[in-house]
Design a protein around this motif. Structure first.
Motif, PDB file in Angstrom:
ATOM      1  N   PHE A   1      67.360  19.089  51.662  1.00 20.13           N
ATOM      2  CA  PHE A   1      67.735  18.545  52.972  1.00 20.13           C
ATOM      3  C   PHE A   1      66.870  17.327  53.286  1.00 20.13           C
ATOM      4  N   TYR A   2      67.505  16.378  54.000  1.00 23.84           N
ATOM      5  CA  TYR A   2      66.923  15.058  54.221  1.00 23.84           C
ATOM      6  C   TYR A   2      66.871  14.748  55.711  1.00 23.84           C
TER       7      TYR A   2
ATOM      8  N   TYR B   1      62.973  15.998  52.913  1.00 21.94           N
ATOM      9  CA  TYR B   1      62.079  16.912  53.622  1.00 21.94           C
ATOM     10  C   TYR B   1      61.695  18.114  52.762  1.00 21.94           C
ATOM     11  N   GLY B   2      62.609  18.547  51.897  1.00 25.86           N
ATOM     12  CA  GLY B   2      62.335  19.725  51.086  1.00 25.86           C
ATOM     13  C   GLY B   2      63.628  20.402  50.702  1.00 25.86           C
ATOM     14  N   LEU B   3      63.580  21.742  50.669  1.00 24.60           N
ATOM     15  CA  LEU B   3      64.779  22.488  50.292  1.00 24.60           C
ATOM     16  C   LEU B   3      64.942  23.700  51.199  1.00 24.60           C
ATOM     17  N   MET B   4      66.194  24.114  51.334  1.00 21.58           N
ATOM     18  CA  MET B   4      66.543  25.333  52.042  1.00 21.58           C
ATOM     19  C   MET B   4      67.093  26.301  51.011  1.00 21.58           C
ATOM     20  N   GLY B   5      66.621  27.559  51.041  1.00 22.83           N
ATOM     21  CA  GLY B   5      67.066  28.550  50.082  1.00 22.83           C
ATOM     22  C   GLY B   5      67.626  29.777  50.770  1.00 22.83           C
ATOM     23  N   ILE B   6      68.710  30.322  50.195  1.00 19.02           N
ATOM     24  CA  ILE B   6      69.299  31.569  50.677  1.00 19.02           C
ATOM     25  C   ILE B   6      69.532  32.456  49.469  1.00 19.02           C
ATOM     26  N   SER B   7      68.960  33.673  49.510  1.00 17.09           N
ATOM     27  CA  SER B   7      69.096  34.616  48.404  1.00 17.09           C
ATOM     28  C   SER B   7      69.820  35.872  48.906  1.00 17.09           C
ATOM     29  N   ARG B   8      70.834  36.279  48.126  1.00 11.50           N
ATOM     30  CA  ARG B   8      71.625  37.457  48.506  1.00 11.50           C
ATOM     31  C   ARG B   8      71.500  38.522  47.420  1.00 11.50           C
TER      32      ARG B   8
ATOM     33  N   ASP C   1      58.641  22.442  51.365  1.00 12.21           N
ATOM     34  CA  ASP C   1      58.555  20.985  51.285  1.00 12.21           C
ATOM     35  C   ASP C   1      58.711  20.560  49.816  1.00 12.21           C
ATOM     36  N   PRO C   2      58.748  19.262  49.529  1.00 12.66           N
ATOM     37  CA  PRO C   2      58.971  18.819  48.141  1.00 12.66           C
ATOM     38  C   PRO C   2      57.890  19.288  47.166  1.00 12.66           C
ATOM     39  N   HIS C   3      56.726  19.695  47.667  1.00 18.82           N
ATOM     40  CA  HIS C   3      55.651  20.157  46.800  1.00 18.82           C
ATOM     41  C   HIS C   3      55.700  21.663  46.565  1.00 18.82           C
ATOM     42  N   GLY C   4      56.721  22.314  47.089  1.00 21.67           N
ATOM     43  CA  GLY C   4      56.849  23.752  46.885  1.00 21.67           C
ATOM     44  C   GLY C   4      56.074  24.582  47.885  1.00 21.67           C
ATOM     45  N   VAL C   5      55.586  23.973  48.966  1.00 23.50           N
ATOM     46  CA  VAL C   5      54.818  24.685  49.992  1.00 23.50           C
ATOM     47  C   VAL C   5      55.791  25.249  51.029  1.00 23.50           C
ATOM     48  N   TYR C   6      55.667  26.545  51.328  1.00 29.57           N
ATOM     49  CA  TYR C   6      56.571  27.192  52.283  1.00 29.57           C
ATOM     50  C   TYR C   6      56.307  26.690  53.698  1.00 29.57           C
TER      51      TYR C   6
ATOM     52  N   ALA D   1      64.497  21.133  39.255  1.00 25.72           N
ATOM     53  CA  ALA D   1      65.824  20.787  38.726  1.00 25.72           C
ATOM     54  C   ALA D   1      66.777  20.432  39.859  1.00 25.72           C
ATOM     55  N   MET D   2      66.684  21.171  40.976  1.00 21.70           N
ATOM     56  CA  MET D   2      67.530  20.888  42.133  1.00 21.70           C
ATOM     57  C   MET D   2      67.182  19.527  42.733  1.00 21.70           C
ATOM     58  N   PHE D   3      65.852  19.246  42.881  1.00 17.20           N
ATOM     59  CA  PHE D   3      65.432  17.958  43.433  1.00 17.20           C
ATOM     60  C   PHE D   3      65.912  16.813  42.539  1.00 17.20           C
ATOM     61  N   LYS D   4      65.814  17.014  41.218  1.00 16.85           N
ATOM     62  CA  LYS D   4      66.198  15.957  40.289  1.00 16.85           C
ATOM     63  C   LYS D   4      67.680  15.640  40.378  1.00 16.85           C
ATOM     64  N   SER D   5      68.499  16.666  40.499  1.00 21.07           N
ATOM     65  CA  SER D   5      69.953  16.434  40.578  1.00 21.07           C
ATOM     66  C   SER D   5      70.382  15.949  41.957  1.00 21.07           C
ATOM     67  N   GLY D   6      69.625  16.338  42.989  1.00 22.73           N
ATOM     68  CA  GLY D   6      69.988  15.959  44.349  1.00 22.73           C
ATOM     69  C   GLY D   6      71.155  16.750  44.898  1.00 22.73           C
ATOM     70  N   ARG D   7      71.543  17.796  44.180  1.00 20.12           N
ATOM     71  CA  ARG D   7      72.678  18.617  44.602  1.00 20.12           C
ATOM     72  C   ARG D   7      72.253  20.082  44.702  1.00 20.12           C
ATOM     73  N   PRO D   8      73.001  20.909  45.436  1.00 22.09           N
ATOM     74  CA  PRO D   8      72.676  22.336  45.514  1.00 22.09           C
ATOM     75  C   PRO D   8      72.661  22.968  44.123  1.00 22.09           C
TER      76      PRO D   8
END
Length: 953
Positions: free
Chosen positions: A485-486, A493-500, A408-413, A454-461
């Motif tokens: 994602f909105y 709503y928060g962010l979606m992350g994918i790490s490879r 979520d926007p507060h960094g909670v998983y 930084a991602m939230f501030k820019s609003g971009r991936p």
């Protein structure tokens, strides 16, 4: 003492005084000269016991302070008023006496004594104090209850208001007299007639009355009061006295209105939120439903509902869960919740959230169940759809080997896949609701959060690479993409992350990069990488106005090794050379193999060009050691050429070329040495090395000596102390002043050893002069910047004082402000520690350095030394004279002593003395002298001969 002449006149009165009063007389000093015999009955003292100063018998009660004032009035011939005083009875009790005094005059009209009569008023005073306490208690009770009282006397027409009544009506008792008109004026105009009528009716009906009405304050505020009144009548029905109270109930009325508003709001809220409250009497099984609860269950308004009606709506398979939840609420005393469905009469199915909580009587027996029923049909069905979507999403996420998570926007998983679980070593239920700070190391978590924001501030991936460690210890490089994602309405709503995991790919890229930029044999940077690093260093040095050096290193005898022992042995020697050079360079420097037996070293952040010499020396030292290869000890050595930016070039090509040229110059100079591209720098570097070597030899050979220059008091011309100054008895050059060697000592850190030696010599010499009775005053010793920077400076000074038996107050340490500013907090702590012991501090060269008033206030200073540069041209130079006067004024403001340095002319001494300088030193009086010659000056002064000044040529 013979009785006073007036005693016969009082005899008859004294016999009738009884146990309450006695006569007395005291002289102008306050000492009793006469007391009547009744003193024994009143205070228990004999007449002889009482013939002392009146203060002997007085308590410390505040009212006793008036005694001195009224006694002074009597002694001035005035008649003081009668006053009470608290006296100690002989048995220890406190007694109150009422005193009446008058002055006694002689024939010439002069007051010769004070006579008086004292009467015991203890019972009266005690009763008065108790009455005052009772009155205060009543007022305090009225104030706490916000109840004021009033009384109307019909016979006198007087009206009384209590203090709290005045406070409620907000009238000043000093400015207003209570009246019925004043009371009616405060009543709200809309209530005034009703209030007056209620009182008049109570008088006609002879009955008490009670009513609520409003008061209107001067500022427009409205108060609510409860007024009560009861009247006493005579047998003929005429009113005698009306007693009443008025209570401020504003808070109660406001609270009542609030409750009414909240009740209305609650009903509206229940309707809007589709929720209702209910209550079950456990003894009678009667059920009460709120209007909202009736609506939720589909019952008609005002329907009398029974428990069976409710259970009939619940499907048979769900009733047991509801009954169990209610039983748990009774047994545990905790709130229970169960979600169930109901079917209305029209067949509609609804889903309810049913909450229960037990209430108990004073004996702990459960008597009621209270709770709520909320219609969550839409929410329940929506959650069911979400659960289905989550299951589908979870299947897709778990099928991916990449780490997938969302927050979520507060960094909670809020969710993750199985790959992310493996990464954290925790199950998803242990991850949900946590933040990165709960799951990872603090520094890593801070990095993750920084990327999120930084991602939230820019609003971009946002994409980044990060090294992470799995629970099994394996370390991998992850390529992470985070996307905001909105909702459909645009709510974040928060962010979606994918790490490879890109470890293998990056390792391959790094290996290729390393092969392209490093020498395969030694692992050092190759010529291309070195040129790039040098180009970057040049740009940085240009920005920061710094110097750098390039050392071109060529092995001296490597060709012979290659020719005689083969290239395989030569390669092994080159590997060893690379390892040794890596051990020499600083972390900020860069080493490279340019090709063959040529190496290059980039030295950044040079203070002076010759500072590169120390690094060159270390390179020559490590390469001068034998190389062990195949059981053979091989000696090669090296020649080093040095070029310096910016004077020897401003591009990598020019600096390398000039360093190469300097290297050939070194080879031509018998090899195994270094040479600068500029001959002058080579000579300067050699001179520094030679001087440092001579200083080390001088310390070991004890070639230094301490000289002493006297400090004199302007006013008396007496010697009050001396400054200790180091001299070098050079075996070839003779006596050298500090200017020729102190700077080199500072560069090489030898100044610390020299400074400690001067401190010990000066303290020991001063102790000797003190023991000889020569009164040498304080000896001043200069502290270098590197000494001040030492954390154990205070410890070393204390050790010297103990060793030399020098008292702290005999020592003054001279410091320069810029040395303090380099590490102010540590330095202030050390100086404060020494200052508390009694060591004095002087600020040297004041006015030519920082001269920060902030630190001037914080430093534990005693003395400011006015620099010679300001004294030299006074009084002729008006600017310097103004500076000197300003420094003297500043010193006076801060409470510092002042010492003017470099006084060489009598007119300088004269103007300094007039301007307020306290102490001076300079060639006008004496040059710095060896200890023996300085001792002669002290001996002459001790014999009464002051130091004579002379004009300096």
């Amino acid at each position: 003492m013979s009785p006073p002449s007036y005693q016969p006149n009082f005899k008859q009165l004294e016999e009738r005084l009884g146990e309450k009063s006695f006569f007395y007389s005291h002289d102008p000093r306050g000492v009793f000269t006469y007391v009547s015999p009744s003193i024994v009955r009143v205070l228990g003292y004999s007449r002889e016991d009482f013939l002392h100063h009146y203060e002997t018998y007085m308590s410390d009660h505040p009212e006793n302070k008036r005694v001195v004032k009224y006694t002074e009035m009597s002694l001035s011939g005035q008649q003081p008023p009668s006053y009470p005083v608290q006296i100690l009875h002989k048995n220890g009790e406190l007694k109150w006496l009422q005193v009446e005094e008058f002055p006694v005059f002689d024939d010439k009209g002069k007051v010769v004594s004070v006579e008086g009569m004292a009467t015991d008023i203890t019972k009266y005073k005690t009763a008065l104090e108790e009455l005052e306490k009772q009155t205060q208690r009543l007022e305090r009770a009225q104030r706490m209850a916000h109840i004021g009282s009033w009384e109307s006397d019909f016979s006198t027409g007087k009206l009384y208001w209590s203090a709290e009544a005045f406070r409620i009506f907000e009238y000043d008792p000093e400015k207003h007299i209570p009246s019925n008109e004043l009371f009616l004026a405060r009543i709200h105009p809309d209530d005034r007639a009703a209030a007056d009528k209620a009182y008049q009716n109570s008088l006609e009906d002879q009955r008490p009355y009670r009513m609520e009405h409003r008061l209107l304050m001067d500022d427009g505020r409205i108060k609510y009061v409860l007024e009560e009144c009861e009247t006493i009548f005579d047998p003929d029905g005429r009113p005698l006295i009306s007693n009443g109270t008025v209570q401020d109930i504003t808070a109660y009325r406001i609270a009542k209105q609030q409750v009414q508003r909240e009740q209305a709001l609650l009903a509206e809220t229940e309707s809007i939120a589709h929720i209702g409250s209910w209550e079950l009497d456990l003894n009678t099984q009667d059920v009460w439903y709120s209007a909202g609860c009736l609506q939720v269950h589909g019952f008609e308004s005002h329907t009398e509902v029974k428990r069976e009606d409710f259970l009939a709506q619940v499907p048979e398979g769900e009733r047991e869960a509801i009954e169990s939840a209610m039983e748990r609420a009774i047994l545990t005393g905790k709130e229970t919740t169960v979600i169930h469905s109901i079917t209305l009469d029209d067949g509609t199915q609804r889903y309810l959230r049913h909450k229960s909580l037990a209430r108990y009587d004073d004996h702990g027996r459960p008597v009621r169940l209270v709770g709520t029923s909320q219609d969550i049909t839409e929410q329940y069905l929506a959650e069911e759809r979400v659960r289905e979507q989550k299951m589908l999403l979870k299947s897709v996420m778990n099928a991916s080997p990449d780490l997938i998570f969302y927050k979520d926007p507060h960094g909670v998983y809020r969710g993750c896949n199985q790959a992310f679980e493996a990464f954290t070593g925790k199950r998803e239920e242990e991850i949900l609701g946590k933040t990165d700070f709960d799951l990872f190391d603090k520094s890593i978590a801070a990095f993750f959060r920084e990327q999120d924001l930084a991602m939230f501030k820019s609003g971009r991936p946002r994409q980044n690479e990060e090294w992470v460690t799995y629970p099994d210890g394996s370390r991998v490089l992850l390529d992470t993409v985070k996307t905001p994602f909105y909702s459909e309405e645009g709510t974040l709503y928060g962010l979606m992350g994918i790490s490879r995991d890109i470890t293998s790919r990056k390792e391959a890229e790094a290996k290729l990069y390393h092969l392209a930029h490093h020498d395969q044999l030694t692992g050092l940077a190759n010529r291309q990488l070195f040129s790039n690093l040098l180009l970057q260093a040049i740009a940085q040095s240009a920005r920061e106005l710094q110097k750098l050096a390039v050392l071109f290193i060529d092995l001296d005898h490597f060709k012979q090794i290659n020719d005689s022992l083969g290239h395989l042995t030569g390669d092994k020697i080159l590997e060893q050379v690379g390892n040794r050079l890596q051990g020499v360079v600083r972390q900020s420097d860069s080493m490279a193999r340019l090709g063959g037996d040529e190496f290059a070293l980039l030295v950044r952040n040079l203070k002076e060009p010759e500072d590169a010499v120390s690094i060159a020396g270390k390179v020559l030292e490590v390469l001068g050691q034998p190389f062990d290869e195949g059981g053979n000890k091989l000696y090669i050595g090296a020649s080093i050429g040095i070029s310096v930016y910016p004077q020897d070039g401003d591009t990598p090509e020019i600096l390398l070329r000039n360093a190469d040229a300097a290297m050939y110059h070194a080879k031509a100079s018998n090899r195994n040495t270094y040479a600068f591209y500029t001959d002058r720098l080579t000579q300067v570097a050699f001179e520094h090395i030679q001087l440092e070597s001579e200083l080390r030899r001088a310390i070991e050979g004890e070639e230094f000596e301490v000289y002493y220059q006297p400090k004199l008091e302007c006013q008396s011309g007496r010697i009050v102390g001396a400054e200790a100054l180091i001299r070098w008895n050079h075996p070839e050059k003779g006596l050298l002043l500090p200017g020729s060697f102190i700077q080199e000592a500072e560069r090489s850190d030898l100044i610390i050893q020299m400074g400690e030696w001067v401190l010990e010599q000066a303290c020991a010499q001063n102790t000797r002069w003190q023991q000889l009775g020569l009164n040498p005053g304080k000896v001043s010793v200069n502290l270098s910047g590197k000494q001040i920077a030492q954390s154990d400076l205070a410890k070393k000074v204390i050790q010297v004082l103990d060793k030399t038996e020098c008292q702290p107050e005999w020592l003054e340490l001279e410091i320069i402000e810029r040395f303090v500013m380099s590490s102010p907090e540590q330095t202030l702590k050390v100086l404060e520690e020494l200052h508390k012991l009694g060591v004095h501090f002087a600020l040297d060269d004041f006015g030519i350095e920082y001269s920060s008033l902030t630190y001037l206030k914080q430093l534990p200073l005693n003395t400011l030394k006015i620099d010679y540069s300001f004294v030299r041209d006074i009084p002729e130079d008006a600017n310097d004279m103004a500076i000197v006067e300003a420094i003297l004024s500043l010193a006076q403001t801060f409470g510092f002593h002042t010492v003017a340095e470099g006084v060489e002319r009598a007119e300088q001494l004269e103007v300094l003395h007039k301007a307020g300088a306290q102490y001076v030193q300079g060639f006008l009086f004496s040059r710095p002298l060896p200890a023996a010659e300085y001792e002669v000056l002290l001996s002459k002064q001790q014999a009464g001969e002051l130091l004579q000044y002379k004009t300096v040529e």
